[in-house]
Design a protein around this motif. Structure first.
Motif, PDB file in Angstrom:
ATOM      1  N   THR A 217     -18.054  -4.902  -3.314  1.00  0.00           N
ATOM      2  CA  THR A 217     -18.108  -6.230  -2.705  1.00  0.00           C
ATOM      3  C   THR A 217     -19.040  -7.176  -3.462  1.00  0.00           C
ATOM      4  OG1 THR A 217     -19.810  -5.389  -1.190  1.00  0.00           O
ATOM      5  CG2 THR A 217     -17.541  -5.394  -0.393  1.00  0.00           C
ATOM      6  N   GLN A 218     -20.003  -6.616  -4.186  1.00  0.00           N
ATOM      7  CA  GLN A 218     -20.936  -7.456  -4.929  1.00  0.00           C
ATOM      8  C   GLN A 218     -20.341  -7.954  -6.236  1.00  0.00           C
ATOM      9  OE1 GLN A 218     -20.805  -4.207  -4.839  1.00  0.00           O
ATOM     10  NE2 GLN A 218     -22.279  -3.180  -6.154  1.00  0.00           N
ATOM     11  N   LEU A 219     -19.175  -7.420  -6.620  1.00  0.00           N
ATOM     12  CA  LEU A 219     -18.532  -7.799  -7.875  1.00  0.00           C
ATOM     13  C   LEU A 219     -17.482  -8.866  -7.593  1.00  0.00           C
ATOM     14  CD1 LEU A 219     -18.572  -6.985 -10.895  1.00  0.00           C
ATOM     15  CD2 LEU A 219     -16.671  -5.453 -10.400  1.00  0.00           C
ATOM     16  N   LYS A 220     -17.744 -10.095  -7.983  1.00  0.00           N
ATOM     17  CA  LYS A 220     -16.846 -11.218  -7.686  1.00  0.00           C
ATOM     18  C   LYS A 220     -15.881 -11.455  -8.845  1.00  0.00           C
ATOM     19  CE  LYS A 220     -19.258 -11.713  -3.955  1.00  0.00           C
ATOM     20  NZ  LYS A 220     -18.738 -11.197  -2.673  1.00  0.00           N
ATOM     21  N   ARG A 221     -15.209 -10.405  -9.241  1.00  0.00           N
ATOM     22  CA  ARG A 221     -14.235 -10.491 -10.325  1.00  0.00           C
ATOM     23  C   ARG A 221     -12.998  -9.690  -9.962  1.00  0.00           C
ATOM     24  NH1 ARG A 221     -16.514 -12.266 -15.112  1.00  0.00           N
ATOM     25  NH2 ARG A 221     -18.798 -12.339 -15.162  1.00  0.00           N
ATOM     26  N   LYS A 222     -11.890 -10.011 -10.615  1.00  0.00           N
ATOM     27  CA  LYS A 222     -10.696  -9.197 -10.447  1.00  0.00           C
ATOM     28  C   LYS A 222     -10.913  -7.864 -11.148  1.00  0.00           C
ATOM     29  CE  LYS A 222      -7.270  -9.972  -8.857  1.00  0.00           C
ATOM     30  NZ  LYS A 222      -6.786  -9.693  -7.483  1.00  0.00           N
TER      31      LYS A 222
ATOM     32  N   GLN B 288     -25.161  -6.451 -18.786  1.00  0.00           N
ATOM     33  CA  GLN B 288     -25.983  -6.979 -17.709  1.00  0.00           C
ATOM     34  C   GLN B 288     -25.901  -6.189 -16.405  1.00  0.00           C
ATOM     35  OE1 GLN B 288     -27.999  -9.430 -18.563  1.00  0.00           O
ATOM     36  NE2 GLN B 288     -27.047  -9.516 -20.591  1.00  0.00           N
ATOM     37  N   TRP B 289     -24.783  -5.561 -16.118  1.00  0.00           N
ATOM     38  CA  TRP B 289     -24.633  -4.872 -14.831  1.00  0.00           C
ATOM     39  C   TRP B 289     -25.659  -3.759 -14.661  1.00  0.00           C
ATOM     40  CZ3 TRP B 289     -18.706  -4.140 -15.719  1.00  0.00           C
ATOM     41  CH2 TRP B 289     -18.032  -5.306 -15.332  1.00  0.00           C
ATOM     42  N   LYS B 290     -25.986  -3.480 -13.408  1.00  0.00           N
ATOM     43  CA  LYS B 290     -26.794  -2.305 -13.139  1.00  0.00           C
ATOM     44  C   LYS B 290     -26.015  -1.052 -13.517  1.00  0.00           C
ATOM     45  CE  LYS B 290     -29.519  -4.217  -9.303  1.00  0.00           C
ATOM     46  NZ  LYS B 290     -29.877  -4.070  -7.861  1.00  0.00           N
ATOM     47  N   ALA B 291     -26.740  -0.044 -13.976  1.00  0.00           N
ATOM     48  CA  ALA B 291     -26.075   1.196 -14.396  1.00  0.00           C
ATOM     49  C   ALA B 291     -25.333   1.849 -13.233  1.00  0.00           C
ATOM     50  CB  ALA B 291     -27.107   2.163 -14.976  1.00  0.00           C
ATOM     51  N   SER B 292     -25.909   1.763 -12.036  1.00  0.00           N
ATOM     52  CA  SER B 292     -25.269   2.354 -10.855  1.00  0.00           C
ATOM     53  C   SER B 292     -23.966   1.640 -10.517  1.00  0.00           C
ATOM     54  CB  SER B 292     -26.214   2.315  -9.659  1.00  0.00           C
ATOM     55  OG  SER B 292     -26.641   0.983  -9.391  1.00  0.00           O
ATOM     56  N   LEU B 293     -23.885   0.326 -10.786  1.00  0.00           N
ATOM     57  CA  LEU B 293     -22.657  -0.424 -10.542  1.00  0.00           C
ATOM     58  C   LEU B 293     -21.556   0.019 -11.503  1.00  0.00           C
ATOM     59  CD1 LEU B 293     -21.013  -2.666  -9.192  1.00  0.00           C
ATOM     60  CD2 LEU B 293     -22.052  -4.301 -10.801  1.00  0.00           C
ATOM     61  N   VAL B 294     -21.918   0.250 -12.752  1.00  0.00           N
ATOM     62  CA  VAL B 294     -20.932   0.721 -13.732  1.00  0.00           C
ATOM     63  C   VAL B 294     -20.334   2.060 -13.291  1.00  0.00           C
ATOM     64  CG1 VAL B 294     -20.575   1.468 -16.121  1.00  0.00           C
ATOM     65  CG2 VAL B 294     -22.038  -0.521 -15.629  1.00  0.00           C
TER      66      VAL B 294
END
Length: 391
Positions: free
Chosen positions: A118-123, A282-288
């Motif tokens: 939900t924190q990722l505002k991309r397709k 730039q992304w957090k490693a946990s998000l990747v």
């Protein structure tokens, strides 16, 4: 009292005017021998929803609704020879176009709420391929190995809604990386693939077009470490090491020599270590790691397609017949997921398919039924007896 059965109400989700436009475009009712394109579509959707094993089952199943076929928009039930003929000769492109038209006009017009990312505002797009095995002696056009036949579904799934926005069907020999560039992703979108798609030319092309990718690195990848980050805080999230790298050797020339990010992740639930490769610094490693975890959604989609609809076996042996069965299965799963999304009841898709299969010709209001599918037990009075009269 509802006069339409469940199957009729599902078919009513398809815009008949839209379908007529596609029929005219493909001229698919020319030389139709009395079985028009709508009857053909209804027959193949019945095959999927009822899990019919043969053209005989399709024909007999539709004939069993005598007196109700007009509710389906069908003049007469096709014979097994009719179904075999039209599966061989009517172009599958009609059903392919219908799927993508329904995707635009029925499915994508509603917003899809994400359960994760939900924190990722991309397709976000999930890309993978799946093999459907075929008997080479029967499907002699489907070359795969010396003694085996197969077709391969090269698929791009939109994470919002988890339905294909692109599918290409080839013989089983075509490798995933050979079809990776068949679909053009919009700028800023995120493409998630497994390491079978790691082709540095293609990854470099994605990067140059402003797209992000997340994949797993190959075990033989040659690279140099520019920066490396390690900490107890990262380790608590399963991140062993977060590195900025540059490729070395021929891979560097094929990619474009830009820095990449390599995240070493430990999954405590499986006690396995994974190595994620991305061009986003730039992304957090946990998000990747979480983005790659969502790739499992495309595996779930393939499972539903093969196990819940009629894809594991085919009612026709020609290439066109197989294509028609695959594209109508996609139409079927789109309609089922639309019902699942609109229902107030929290349906598992496999349960919804099973319940529709058992009630396909039952005359009930499908919208009320999917909201509240079970008869509630009677209310008991204070003395334990059934309460018949209210106060």
């Amino acid at each position: 009292m509802v006069n339409l059965n469940v199957f009729s109400q599902i078919l009513s989700l398809i815009d008949r005017e839209l379908f007529k436009v596609l029929v005219a475009k493909h001229k698919s009712d020319k030389h139709c021998k009395g079985i028009n394109s709508w009857t053909h579509l209804a027959s193949m959707l019945f095959c999927h929803f009822s899990s019919a094993d043969s053209v005989r089952d399709i024909s007999n199943g539709l004939r069993s609704t005598t007196g109700n076929l007009n509710h389906l928009g069908v003049g007469r039930a096709p014979s097994k020879s009719n179904i075999s003929y039209i599966n061989k000769h009517r172009t599958h492109e009609l059903f392919k176009d219908l799927y993508f038209s329904l995707l635009d006009k029925l499915w994508q017009k509603d917003t899809h709420l994400r359960k994760d990312l939900t924190q990722l505002k991309r397709k976000v797009y999930l890309m993978d391929a799946s093999i459907i095995p075929l008997c080479l002696s029967v499907f002699d056009w489907a070359k795969f190995r010396s003694t085996k036949g197969a077709v391969k579904l090269h698929t791009v799934l939109d994470y919002d809604g988890c339905l294909p926005v692109f599918m290409q069907i080839t013989d089983g020999k075509v490798h995933e990386s050979q079809r990776a560039g068949s679909y053009s992703f919009s700028k800023g979108s995120v493409v998630v693939v497994d390491r079978g798609y790691v082709d540095y030319n293609w990854l470099g092309d994605l990067d140059s077009r402003g797209c992000y990718f997340v994949t797993r690195s190959k075990t033989n990848m040659k690279y140099n470490v520019i920066k490396s980050y390690q900490s107890e805080a990262l380790l608590e999230k399963g991140i062993i090491k977060d590195e900025i790298i540059e490729l070395s050797g021929p891979s560097a020339d094929r990619y474009n020599s830009k820095p990449l990010r390599l995240i070493h992740f430990w999954d405590s639930s499986t006690d396995n270590q994974y190595h994620f490769l991305t061009n986003n610094i730039q992304w957090k490693a946990s998000l990747v790691a979480n983005i790659y975890k969502q790739r499992w959604q495309i595996e779930i989609f393939f499972k539903h397609l093969k196990q819940r609809l009629k894809i594991s076996s085919f009612v026709g042996t020609s290439e066109n017949a197989v294509m028609i069965q695959i594209w109508t299965s996609l139409i079927g799963i789109l309609l089922l997921k639309y019902l699942q999304k609109k229902a107030k009841y929290d349906w598992n898709l496999s349960n919804l398919v099973g319940f529709i299969r058992m009630n396909i010709f039952v005359k009930i209001n499908i919208w009320q039924w999917i909201d509240d599918p079970f008869i509630r037990p009677p209310v008991k009075g204070k003395n334990g007896q059934l309460q018949i009269f209210s106060d």
